[in-house]
Enzyme design. Sequence first.
Site, short mmCIF file in Angstrom:
data_model
loop_
_atom_site.label_atom_id
_atom_site.label_comp_id
_atom_site.label_asym_id
_atom_site.label_seq_id
_atom_site.Cartn_x
_atom_site.Cartn_y
_atom_site.Cartn_z
CG HIS A 126 23.33 4.39 39.20
ND1 HIS A 126 22.59 3.79 38.21
CD2 HIS A 126 24.08 5.33 38.57
CE1 HIS A 126 22.89 4.35 37.04
NE2 HIS A 126 23.78 5.28 37.22
CG ASN A 199 22.84 3.96 32.43
OD1 ASN A 199 23.02 3.43 33.52
ND2 ASN A 199 23.13 5.22 32.20
FE1 HDD Z 1 28.28 5.93 36.61
C1 HDD Z 1 27.49 4.38 39.52
C2 HDD Z 1 26.32 3.70 34.89
C3 HDD Z 1 28.89 7.65 33.70
C4 HDD Z 1 30.50 7.88 38.24
N1 HDD Z 1 27.12 4.36 37.11
C5 HDD Z 1 26.93 3.87 38.36
C6 HDD Z 1 26.08 2.71 38.31
C7 HDD Z 1 25.74 2.53 37.00
C8 HDD Z 1 26.40 3.55 36.25
C9 HDD Z 1 24.85 1.44 36.44
C10 HDD Z 1 25.63 1.89 39.51
C11 HDD Z 1 26.50 0.68 39.71
C12 HDD Z 1 25.97 -0.13 40.86
O1 HDD Z 1 24.90 -0.74 40.71
O2 HDD Z 1 26.64 -0.15 41.88
N2 HDD Z 1 27.65 5.77 34.70
C13 HDD Z 1 26.93 4.73 34.18
C14 HDD Z 1 26.90 4.84 32.74
C15 HDD Z 1 27.61 5.95 32.41
C16 HDD Z 1 28.11 6.53 33.64
C17 HDD Z 1 26.20 3.87 31.82
C18 HDD Z 1 27.93 6.53 31.05
C19 HDD Z 1 27.98 5.82 29.97
N3 HDD Z 1 29.45 7.50 36.08
C20 HDD Z 1 29.59 8.04 34.81
C21 HDD Z 1 30.61 9.06 34.84
C22 HDD Z 1 31.08 9.13 36.12
C23 HDD Z 1 30.34 8.14 36.88
C24 HDD Z 1 31.05 9.87 33.64
C25 HDD Z 1 32.15 10.00 36.71
C26 HDD Z 1 33.09 10.59 36.08
N4 HDD Z 1 28.82 6.17 38.55
C27 HDD Z 1 29.77 7.01 38.98
C28 HDD Z 1 30.03 6.91 40.47
C29 HDD Z 1 29.11 5.72 40.87
C30 HDD Z 1 28.39 5.40 39.58
C31 HDD Z 1 29.88 8.16 41.21
C32 HDD Z 1 28.20 5.92 42.08
C33 HDD Z 1 28.32 4.69 42.91
C34 HDD Z 1 29.38 3.91 42.29
O3 HDD Z 1 29.88 4.59 41.22
O4 HDD Z 1 29.79 2.84 42.65
O5 HDD Z 1 31.37 6.64 40.70
#
Ligand code: HDD
Length: 750
Positions: A126, A199
């Site tokens: 993202h 999402n």
């Molecule tokens: Fe995630 C970012 C949505 C599963 C780990 N995720 C991130 C963002 C969105 C989502 C919208 C961007 C937020 C922003 O604008 O700063 N992610 C989802 C959805 C998931 C999902 C809808 C499942 C239903 N994510 C998910 C899992 C993990 C992560 C299972 C880890 C175990 N997601 C992350 C992250 C991020 C992230 C690596 C990257 C940047 C951040 O968090 O701030 O931690």
Amino acid sequence: MSDEKGKRKGAAVKNIASSVTPHLHDTAPKGVSLKPRKAISPPGEEPMAAGSMKNAKATNAKLAQLDSVRDQPEHQALRTNQGVRIADNQNSLTAGVRGSTLLEDFILREKITHFDHERIPERVVHARGAAAHGYFQVYQPLDSLTKAGFLLDPEIRTPVFVRFSTVQGSRGSADTVRDIRGWATKFYTQEGNFDLVGNNTPVFFIQDAIKFPDFVHAVKPEPHNEIPQGQSAHDSFWDYVSLQPETLHNVMWAMSDRGIPRSYRMMEGFGIHTFKMINAQGKSHFVRFHWKPVCGAASLIWDEAQLLTGRDPDFHRRELWESIEAGDFPEYELGLQIIAEEDEHKFDFDILDATKLIPESLVPVQLVGKMILDRNPDNYFSETEQVAFCPGNIVPGLDFSDDPLLQGRLFSYIDTQISRLGGANFHEIPINKPVCPFHNNQRDGMHRMTISGTANYEPNSINNNWPRETPVAEENGGFSTSPQPLAGEKVRHRSDSFADYYSQPRLFWLSQTETERDHIVGGFSFELGKVVRPWIRERVVDQLTYIDHTLAARVAANLGLSLTKQQLQHALPGAINGLQTDAALSLYAQKQYPVKSRQVAILGADGICGDSLAKIKKLLTAQGVHSKIFAPHLGNIKTLQGKDIAVDGTIEGNPSVLVDAVIVVTGKESVATLMKNGNAKNYLLQAFKHLKPIALQGDGVRLYQSLPLPKPDEGVIVHDDTKPLIQQFIAALQKHRIWSREPLAEEIPG
Ligand code: HDD
């Protein structure tokens, strides 16, 4: 049971939940002006002129808090970070005019050092995003469901900050790639921040957070050459998909038109996981969160989306920015699917499984409030880049479920912010701060801003034990987890209730219109066509045979593969709780779209009929449609009536992929000029190919007739008179795209 409740129960024939109390179907406001209305705000009610950033009305507790840290450099001296006035910002300090630069130049060193450290790591997923401020209001108190304050009072406007994103590409990638869109909302409530990090699809690719790093490694660009950017059309992604059938459901959504939304204001949003809401009496319900765009969900055409990555890679963020600046604010309704605790096991799938949606025909979405985005950020880095969302940020009255994907996320987001934002104090960055007070005994760490008092432990007698715990209470109580009996052996074993991977992708497929199915076949064929290793393509097609034989056969044919007899005999999954299809899963099954916020190009040159042009613009503005005049050159064009009219841009610089529809205004000389202009001709060819409404007034039809296009269809409106022309044009615009044209449009060269 009240009559009202009985009536609703009777009406919800398909609703399998025995009790979906507290029944919020009809909580939309009834003419109370303070509250947001259920329908789209009428055009003209909001300002249509630029300048929202200065719009005094667009303020709230969060924006006021941010005001205190906004830099106001007007009439200020240029100074160093230490406050020293700078006399010369152009020349380093040197020994003689051509001599070496002196180490003592603290002004040079400070400036260069700071510049050297301007970048922070982009988000691991993202990374590409755009954000806006706004507010949320609930329609009616949801007290039967939750004690969360921001859901109890329709008079409360809760400030929000929303960040939309793509998943795969890096910060500079294009907006219109085929991908899932992230939709993260931070509610700055009076009881703390609530982050709904979802999402634009109601399901996710994997069921357990332990798989997330593998999945993300597979979808990200390939490790050896970092190709492709912003796309999943490559071997490692499809290799993973072919080996992990739990991904298939979300893959179906990504390959459908949902993967290429028209704009951020025309997407549905989903919290995906099952959450819990707890009311003041301690009663808990399961809920799933939805965002419904008030102007309807719609998507681009794939060819158009690809062209846009070059013509305007910022297409989505620009649309969001410009519509807010124009005062045409994006609006979304918050919807809830509510499931009584005792109904948890009534479904043919597990509600804790994030790869499964709860069909809306089984549990209707109840619209409970509205979010309006009415202010752009002032600084991309300070706000959009530094905002830190964490699904673990919840407030009293909300709680998590045992969804194993959600549970893993509760850890991951805080962890990632610590490396992305440089330490444990990222909550003190202005955009992340709650608007309510926060005090605790956490201390120190990198970049600490707060000046804390003497007592840094609890209990203490030095500061009379402040800050103190707040007992759980109906109102303003401390957070309490909803009680839930737990027992079991420690195991690493996926629940058998998560094991069906094909029923819901099939439900999705069967619920699509023919047009949408064609697009899904196209999506799979395009992406798999980019896969180099043949066995990966074959394995994916084999997986598709468990969803639908026709789908698999059509994709196979496009890839030059043939299915074996055995593959065509793979048993197909049955209905889900008796459901074969669900209309809510189709983008285009229903619809008539509001035209407010749509973008229309008006083509013209010297000799355009100025009277017609003025009438057309007036009729469009009355409907909330944004129109712009594009001509072969910038500056003014002269009308038939001898007046000068300023053009908004050149035809070359504003190609048809940027707009929803096009109008050619009458005027002999004007149309003759357009007929000699390749960009103008291409405008109509592409608009036709991308199924857009085209209005041709008077002489305008000659431009169309000069092109290798079929006879005008239901989306090509030809009329001399302005009023009927625009009436029919608006009716065509309400269809979003002229789907009946698609078979013919495919023959137009791309
Ligand atoms: Fe995630 C970012 C949505 C599963 C780990 N995720 C991130 C963002 C969105 C989502 C919208 C961007 C937020 C922003 O604008 O700063 N992610 C989802 C959805 C998931 C999902 C809808 C499942 C239903 N994510 C998910 C899992 C993990 C992560 C299972 C880890 C175990 N997601 C992350 C992250 C991020 C992230 C690596 C990257 C940047 C951040 O968090 O701030 O931690």
